[in-house]
Structure formats: C-alpha cells, structure tokens
Design an enzyme around this catalytic site. Structure first.
Site, PDB file in Angstrom:
ATOM      1  N   THR A  87       0.829  -1.216   0.000  1.00  0.00           N
ATOM      2  CA  THR A  87       0.000   0.000   0.000  1.00  0.00           C
ATOM      3  C   THR A  87       0.855   1.254   0.000  1.00  0.00           C
ATOM      4  OG1 THR A  87      -1.836  -1.109   1.076  1.00  0.00           O
ATOM      5  CG2 THR A  87      -1.726   1.266   1.366  1.00  0.00           C
ATOM      6  N   SER A 135       2.096  -7.721  -0.530  1.00  0.00           N
ATOM      7  CA  SER A 135       2.969  -8.561   0.304  1.00  0.00           C
ATOM      8  C   SER A 135       2.603 -10.034   0.212  1.00  0.00           C
ATOM      9  CB  SER A 135       2.904  -8.094   1.765  1.00  0.00           C
ATOM     10  OG  SER A 135       1.581  -8.173   2.256  1.00  0.00           O
ATOM     11  N   THR A 166       1.586  -4.330   4.363  1.00  0.00           N
ATOM     12  CA  THR A 166       1.471  -4.616   5.790  1.00  0.00           C
ATOM     13  C   THR A 166       0.821  -5.973   6.084  1.00  0.00           C
ATOM     14  OG1 THR A 166      -0.655  -3.493   5.932  1.00  0.00           O
ATOM     15  CG2 THR A 166       1.318  -2.168   6.390  1.00  0.00           C
ATOM     16  N   ASP A 167       0.123  -6.536   5.078  1.00  0.00           N
ATOM     17  CA  ASP A 167      -0.634  -7.766   5.360  1.00  0.00           C
ATOM     18  C   ASP A 167       0.258  -8.879   5.910  1.00  0.00           C
ATOM     19  OD1 ASP A 167      -2.919  -6.526   4.556  1.00  0.00           O
ATOM     20  OD2 ASP A 167      -3.163  -7.642   2.681  1.00  0.00           O
TER      21      ASP A 167
HETATM   22  C1  SIN Z   1      -0.274  -5.544   1.101  1.00  0.00           C
HETATM   23  O1  SIN Z   1      -0.012  -6.139   2.151  1.00  0.00           O
HETATM   24  O2  SIN Z   1       0.451  -5.603   0.110  1.00  0.00           O
HETATM   25  C2  SIN Z   1      -1.507  -4.731   0.987  1.00  0.00           C
HETATM   26  C3  SIN Z   1      -1.922  -4.104   2.256  1.00  0.00           C
HETATM   27  C4  SIN Z   1      -0.962  -3.105   2.797  1.00  0.00           C
HETATM   28  O3  SIN Z   1       0.107  -2.842   2.303  1.00  0.00           O
HETATM   29  O4  SIN Z   1      -1.316  -2.502   3.828  1.00  0.00           O
END
Ligand code: SIN
Length: 431
Positions: A87, A135, A166-167
């Site tokens: 993100t 991710s 963050t995932d």
């Molecule tokens: C991801 O994990 O690639 C999408 C969600 C995020 O980055 O918060």
C-alpha cells in the site's frame, strides 16, 4: 561458530540469543551489576537519593553497539531502501480514497525522491527495487532472495530499510530477523494508506502515512539505535521486535501491536526514544553467537521444505492434516484453541502424519500467551507464544538446517523460537 557447534549449546543458552526484551529497568540493573564494586548490599531503603540505584538512562554495554551509534553521529550514514511494493507504493482513485487503490505501483526511488531534500540531511540514501506487488504475493523463494539482497546491501551500507505491504509484513520481518547475517540495523516499514492519487506522480493522498513512515524508518536505521536488535518493524512512529509484533487491525494506522510486551520505542519529532532491547543485544560483541544459524547463502531454495498451518475450531476435521501429509508437506503448525488444543479428529490425523515423517509445532490461535501442547517424545515442538505464521517460518528454516533430525529441529525451534531470560544464578541453565 558452525551450526553443529551451535547445536551443542544448551537450549537455554541459545534462547538467550533471541530472548525478546530487556526492559529499561533490567538494562539498568545489568549496567549496575557490571559497574558495581562487587560488595553485596543488603536489601532495604537506600542510604541516600544518590545511591538509590535508579538511573534515568543507561547504555548498552557493547563496544560494537556503542561504536556503531557513535560513528553514525560523526559521518552521514549510508542507508539502502529496498522496495517490494504494498500500500505504501499504492495509487488511489482520488486524494480522499483511503481504501480504493492499487498497491505496488510507485517505484521506490520516486518515493525516496519525494522525501528530499530533508532525508538527504539525515543519510546518504540509495534504493533497490526488489519487486512491486502486494505482500501476500511473495513466495518463499523470493523471501530467500530478499535475505540475500539485504545482505548484499549491508556490505556497503550502514543500514537497510525494507518497504512492504502490511498484510504479511510481520512474516517478512521475522524471516529477515532469523536469516540476515549482519548486526547492522534492518527496519521494515509500509503504510495503511496509499501514497498518491491518480497516477504514480499524482498528488499525495490526504493523510497518507507512507511518507512519514518511510522518513522515520530511514532516520531510525541511520541512527544505528537498533544495531544488534535484528530486524525491527516501524510504523505510526513506533518500532517493534520482528518476533513479537503483529497486525491487529485491517485498516487503522496503529495496526501494529506487540501484545503483552509493548513497543521497543518510538520517534517523536527528531527524538528517538528507545525503551527496551531484545536480549540478543547482550551478544553484540560476540558476532558468531549473535548470528542465527540460518545462513541462506549456504541454503538452496529447493531445500526449504513445505510447511503449512492448520487452524483448530469447534469439531474441526482432520482431513486437512492428512491431505497436507499426503501432499509431501514436511512440517505443520497447529493454531490450536486456548493453550494449543486441537480436536480429537485433528489429533488422530496428527498421529497418522507423524508416522509419515511430518514434524509439528504447537501454537495457539489466541494471539498471545504460552501454550502447553508440545510433546517430549513425539515430534510435536512447543511454539510457546510464537504466532502460527511465524512458527511456520522457523520450522521451515529448522527443517532445512537439519532435515529429518527431530532432536536438532526441536532444539532450534524451542530455543530460537521460545526465547526466555535465564533468571537462575550464572552457570545454572534452569530457571
Ligand atoms: C499488502 O499487504 O500488500 C496490501 C496491504 C498493505 O500494504 O497494507
């Protein structure tokens, strides 16, 4: 020290390499112990305020740590930022759209360029575009390559920042924590809101957290404050240990939490506040003890076995375990209820899988607290409070280091994975 030599260490000694935390009070106590005259003082009220034994700030008693921090103040540190997407590199449909966006769009050099000229006063920053996607799309083979990319960057840089979605950022972080063969700082960061609107060069999304997270991560890495901490995760002005941190909310910017133990520290304005340290800092001056045995430059990607996670719930069936075993999976982490419980059908299936050579790690789906589901006779290892998705990575690396060797895999999983301070007198490995 070779892996074989490490394996000979008592489990509790290895455990201290990665014991999660030392509070400021414990650290202060350690300094006092080192600097004391050796004369026992009886318990009781101190004779005066000046000898009360409480100090406001302390130092990590390591020449290597103090040298790294001092050098960071005398020259501009080199920091490499390795971009993988997420993100933070996202492009939203509009400036006010926080949830409607495409992740992994903006190249990392463009994001760093937007932090200039300010970040250039903090560090000499270079970038590496490792990938640019969500991710969850990364494979274990790519994790292996990421470790080597971080190690290569650290040959010429003083620290590395890795951006990701963050995932699964906590899995990226724990993997790097277990594998990177360097004491230099590695900081993971990302964002909960996309960076730009419309196009990769579009205006910044209102309230985007990516720029501040990236800026603060470079500041933290450059400072060397987390030298010998292993990989840390920095978002929302706070940084956490890779082992203990977890994503706790799908959308909020304070999503990363270290339940029970709390943050390592935070950044307020230009001030970095460090509240505690992982106990592996205690081995900072003995590099070979500090490093983990998972040296991926010696490990072929193909030798990393499949390890899966199976979740327990009311009347859970055992078919998933049986199917994984039949598919050739070498390790299974059970995310049990409470302190690690699994259903009777899962338990029967686990016995069948063990007979086929599958190793198990017992963890809990609760999210915090120790488990009591290990076995001293069967290859069911105790995951303690390690989250299932992290226990999976540790079991995978341990199985690659000691294929089929239940004794050694147990030692690696239960020592590196279940860190604990030894509070017994020196020389006595028992608590
Ligand atoms: C991801 O994990 O690639 C999408 C969600 C995020 O980055 O918060």
């Amino acid at each position: 020290m070779s892996l074989d030599q490490r394996r000979l260490l008592p489990a509790r000694r290895i455990a201290t390499l990665t014991a999660p935390v030392v509070t400021a009070a414990l650290a202060a106590a350690a300094v006092l112990a080192i600097t004391s005259t050796g004369v026992d003082e009886p318990d009781g009220p101190p004779s005066g305020a000046a000898t009360g034994g409480v100090i406001a700030a302390t130092e990590i008693q390591s020449v290597a740590y103090q040298t790294a921090v001092a050098q960071a103040k005398t020259k501009k540190p080199k920091v490499t930022v390795i971009g993988t997407g997420g993100t933070i590199a996202g492009v939203a449909t509009s400036r006010s759209s926080f949830t409607n966006y495409r992740a992994g769009q903006i190249p990392i050099d463009r994001m760093v360029a937007q932090l200039q000229p300010e970040i250039g006063e903090v560090a000499e920053v270079s970038t590496v575009q490792f990938g640019n996607k969500g991710s969850g799309g990364y494979t274990i083979a790519e994790f292996h390559a990421l470790t080597l990319a971080v190690e290569q960057a650290l040959q010429t840089s003083d620290a590395v920042v890795v951006t990701s979605g963050t995932d699964t950022m906590e899995e990226f972080a724990y993997w790097l924590d277990l594998t990177v063969q360097s004491r230099k700082p590695v900081v993971m960061t990302g964002a909960m809101r996309p960076w730009a609107a419309g196009t990769v060069d579009g205006p910044q999304v209102i309230g985007a957290d990516g720029p501040a997270n990236l800026y603060n991560s470079i500041v933290l890495a450059a400072s060397q404050s987390t030298y010998c901490y292993g990989t840390v995760l920095m978002l929302n002005d706070e940084f956490h240990t890779a082992r203990d941190v977890t994503k706790s909310n799908t959308t909020r910017m304070d999503t990363f939490q270290t339940r029970e133990l709390g943050v390592l520290g935070w950044i307020d304005g230009s001030e970095i506040k460090v509240g505690r340290a992982p106990s592996r800092v205690a081995d900072c001056d003995q590099k070979n003890r500090w490093l983990t045995p998972f040296r991926l430059s010696d490990v072929k990607v193909e030798s990393l076995p499949r390890v899966e996670v199976v979740y327990n719930y009311q009347q859970a069936g055992g078919e998933a375990i049986t199917a994984f075993a039949d598919a050739g999976v070498k390790g299974i982490v059970t995310a049990g209820t409470g302190a690690g419980g699994i259903s009777s059908a899962q338990s029967a299936a686990r016995s069948g899988a063990i007979a086929k050579g599958v190793f198990f790690v017992s963890t809990s789906r609760v999210g915090s607290g120790s488990i009591s589901g290990g076995s001293s006779t069967a290859p069911i290892f105790d995951g303690d409070d390690l989250l299932p998705q992290k226990a999976r990575l540790l079991l995978m690396l341990s199985l690659a280091a000691a294929p089929g060797d239940a004794v050694k895999v147990r030692q690696l999983v239960e020592s590196l994975g279940n860190p604990e301070w030894n509070t017994a007198p020196p020389g006595n490995p028992q608590n």
